[in-house]
Design a protein around this motif. Structure first.
Motif, mmCIF file in Angstrom:
data_model
loop_
_atom_site.group_PDB
_atom_site.id
_atom_site.type_symbol
_atom_site.label_atom_id
_atom_site.label_comp_id
_atom_site.label_asym_id
_atom_site.label_seq_id
_atom_site.Cartn_x
_atom_site.Cartn_y
_atom_site.Cartn_z
ATOM 1 N N GLY A 90 -59.219 3.774 6.646
ATOM 2 C CA GLY A 90 -59.944 3.267 5.471
ATOM 3 C C GLY A 90 -60.415 4.395 4.573
ATOM 4 O O GLY A 90 -60.297 4.313 3.341
ATOM 5 N N ILE A 91 -60.905 5.469 5.182
ATOM 6 C CA ILE A 91 -61.370 6.639 4.410
ATOM 7 C C ILE A 91 -60.181 7.283 3.685
ATOM 8 O O ILE A 91 -60.282 7.635 2.514
ATOM 9 C CB ILE A 91 -62.098 7.651 5.333
ATOM 10 C CG1 ILE A 91 -63.447 7.064 5.788
ATOM 11 C CG2 ILE A 91 -62.339 8.979 4.619
ATOM 12 C CD1 ILE A 91 -64.106 7.807 6.929
ATOM 13 N N ILE A 92 -59.043 7.394 4.398
ATOM 14 C CA ILE A 92 -57.834 7.968 3.779
ATOM 15 C C ILE A 92 -57.412 7.114 2.583
ATOM 16 O O ILE A 92 -57.106 7.617 1.508
ATOM 17 C CB ILE A 92 -56.692 8.084 4.833
ATOM 18 C CG1 ILE A 92 -56.995 9.202 5.833
ATOM 19 C CG2 ILE A 92 -55.342 8.337 4.161
ATOM 20 C CD1 ILE A 92 -56.069 9.244 7.028
ATOM 21 N N LEU A 93 -57.429 5.796 2.805
ATOM 22 C CA LEU A 93 -57.031 4.857 1.744
ATOM 23 C C LEU A 93 -57.919 4.973 0.512
ATOM 24 O O LEU A 93 -57.460 4.885 -0.623
ATOM 25 C CB LEU A 93 -57.084 3.429 2.316
ATOM 26 C CG LEU A 93 -56.663 2.266 1.431
ATOM 27 C CD1 LEU A 93 -55.225 2.435 0.996
ATOM 28 C CD2 LEU A 93 -56.807 0.964 2.190
ATOM 29 N N LYS A 94 -59.190 5.185 0.746
ATOM 30 C CA LYS A 94 -60.149 5.227 -0.362
ATOM 31 C C LYS A 94 -60.147 6.587 -1.071
ATOM 32 O O LYS A 94 -60.193 6.649 -2.303
ATOM 33 C CB LYS A 94 -61.541 4.901 0.197
ATOM 34 C CG LYS A 94 -62.702 5.033 -0.778
ATOM 35 C CD LYS A 94 -62.849 3.839 -1.670
ATOM 36 C CE LYS A 94 -64.052 4.010 -2.599
ATOM 37 N NZ LYS A 94 -63.996 3.112 -3.734
ATOM 38 N N TYR A 95 -60.115 7.664 -0.314
ATOM 39 C CA TYR A 95 -60.364 8.984 -0.915
ATOM 40 C C TYR A 95 -59.146 9.903 -1.040
ATOM 41 O O TYR A 95 -59.246 10.926 -1.719
ATOM 42 C CB TYR A 95 -61.466 9.716 -0.145
ATOM 43 C CG TYR A 95 -62.788 9.014 -0.248
ATOM 44 C CD1 TYR A 95 -63.507 9.012 -1.443
ATOM 45 C CD2 TYR A 95 -63.329 8.329 0.825
ATOM 46 C CE1 TYR A 95 -64.715 8.350 -1.546
ATOM 47 C CE2 TYR A 95 -64.545 7.660 0.735
ATOM 48 C CZ TYR A 95 -65.225 7.678 -0.453
ATOM 49 O OH TYR A 95 -66.421 7.017 -0.563
ATOM 50 N N ALA A 96 -58.027 9.577 -0.390
ATOM 51 C CA ALA A 96 -56.870 10.491 -0.462
ATOM 52 C C ALA A 96 -56.282 10.509 -1.869
ATOM 53 O O ALA A 96 -56.140 9.454 -2.503
ATOM 54 C CB ALA A 96 -55.818 10.075 0.548
ATOM 55 N N SER A 97 -55.969 11.703 -2.352
ATOM 56 C CA SER A 97 -55.373 11.814 -3.689
ATOM 57 C C SER A 97 -53.845 11.880 -3.611
ATOM 58 O O SER A 97 -53.160 11.506 -4.563
ATOM 59 C CB SER A 97 -55.918 13.054 -4.384
ATOM 60 O OG SER A 97 -55.769 14.169 -3.548
ATOM 61 N N ASP A 98 -53.333 12.338 -2.466
ATOM 62 C CA ASP A 98 -51.888 12.401 -2.263
ATOM 63 C C ASP A 98 -51.321 10.979 -2.120
ATOM 64 O O ASP A 98 -51.866 10.153 -1.386
ATOM 65 C CB ASP A 98 -51.583 13.218 -0.998
ATOM 66 C CG ASP A 98 -50.104 13.429 -0.802
ATOM 67 O OD1 ASP A 98 -49.473 13.986 -1.710
ATOM 68 O OD2 ASP A 98 -49.573 13.021 0.258
ATOM 69 N N LYS A 99 -50.216 10.724 -2.836
ATOM 70 C CA LYS A 99 -49.645 9.373 -2.885
ATOM 71 C C LYS A 99 -49.149 8.905 -1.509
ATOM 72 O O LYS A 99 -49.423 7.777 -1.089
ATOM 73 C CB LYS A 99 -48.492 9.364 -3.899
ATOM 74 C CG LYS A 99 -48.104 7.979 -4.359
ATOM 75 C CD LYS A 99 -46.891 8.065 -5.277
ATOM 76 C CE LYS A 99 -46.178 6.733 -5.337
ATOM 77 N NZ LYS A 99 -44.862 6.857 -5.980
#
Lengths: 172, 99
Positions: free
Chosen positions: A128-137
């Motif tokens: 969930g954190i990756i989904l929300k904050y990751a900038s890499d597509k």
């Protein structure tokens, strides 16, 4: 905040430090009671957080709204998505940390089911954190794929039920 | 000043280790008391009852181990499946751009 942005490794350590007194507190009788309450808070908040998003997505996707109220209503609920998503994130975070505190307070009761529950909750939280904050597509797509897996949801529900069955009667 | 972060880390480590050690000590005390109690009960209970208890315990631990194994296997498969799907999509995109 400036200090944490310069030393990002300090923050997790401080978080661990925050939870350590909880372990000592859980040793006495009153702490035990608080720990059980925290467990129920975790389950309740998780239930509300996920059900609200699931119901919203079901309503958005079904054609009932389109048939009854026309496309205006289905378009009208789109702006509500962001507040509901924020509500989902906020309540799930509360549930996760309540569950974490519950686990630390009752660490002496740790078994395989509880450990499995911790693993599944942590994987869901990280994705969930990756989904929300990751900038890499690619990373964002990876987070979306892991977070939306049906098997994870089924596993989580099954483990929560098993956890209640195995530990529910012990503290009455 | 570089000493502040290192000092803070040391302080945090110390704060983590001390309660953990205290916790481990109390756990040892509990297990010691448990062992004494177990010795007393084994002297009084019949052997068949004890055997039944042991088999029940082993079945319970086996099923718990299986649950943990299934959970870890499911998570690993989910992560691998997601990564493989992204890799496949990326390879397809690269092949399309080359054509």
């Amino acid at each position: 905040m400036h200090f944490f942005s310069k030393n990002p490794k300090i923050l997790p350590l401080l978080l661990i430090l925050l939870f350590i007194p909880a372990v000592a507190y859980g040793e006495d009788g009153e702490g035990n009671h608080t720990a059980i309450t925290l467990g129920w808070i975790s389950i309740g908040s998780g239930l509300v957080a996920n059900l609200s998003l699931v119901i919203f997505n079901m309503v958005r996707k079904t054609s009932i709204l389109k048939l009854v109220g026309g496309p205006e209503i289905s378009q009208g609920i789109v702006p509500i998505y962001k507040p509901i998503l924020n509500f989902h994130i906020m309540l799930n975070s509360v549930g996760y940390f309540a569950g974490l505190s519950h686990g630390l307070l009752l660490i002496h009761e740790l078994d395989a089911i509880s450990l499995s529950l911790v693993i599944v909750m942590t994987v869901s939280m990280i994705s969930g954190i990756i989904l929300k904050y990751a900038s890499d597509k690619d990373l964002k797509i990876f987070g979306r794929l892991v977070h939306g897996q049906f098997i994870l949801a089924v596993l989580l529900i099954t483990l929560v039920i098993l956890h209640i069955i195995t530990h529910g009667g012990e503290f009455d | 000043m570089k000493i502040l972060p290192y000092g803070l880390v040391a302080l945090v480590m110390f704060a983590i280790i001390v309660p953990a050690m205290a916790f481990a000590e109390s756990e040892n005390e509990v297990s010691e008391v448990g062992n004494i109690h177990e010795k007393q009960t084994t002297a009084t209970t019949p052997q068949t009852e004890q055997e039944e208890h042991e088999t029940e315990h082993s079945v319970k631990s086996d099923s718990s181990g299986l649950i943990l194994f299934v959970t870890v296997a499911a998570i690993v498969s989910v992560v691998v499946y997601s990564a493989w799907k992204i890799y496949k999509a990326k390879r397809k995109a690269i092949a399309k751009s080359l054509v």
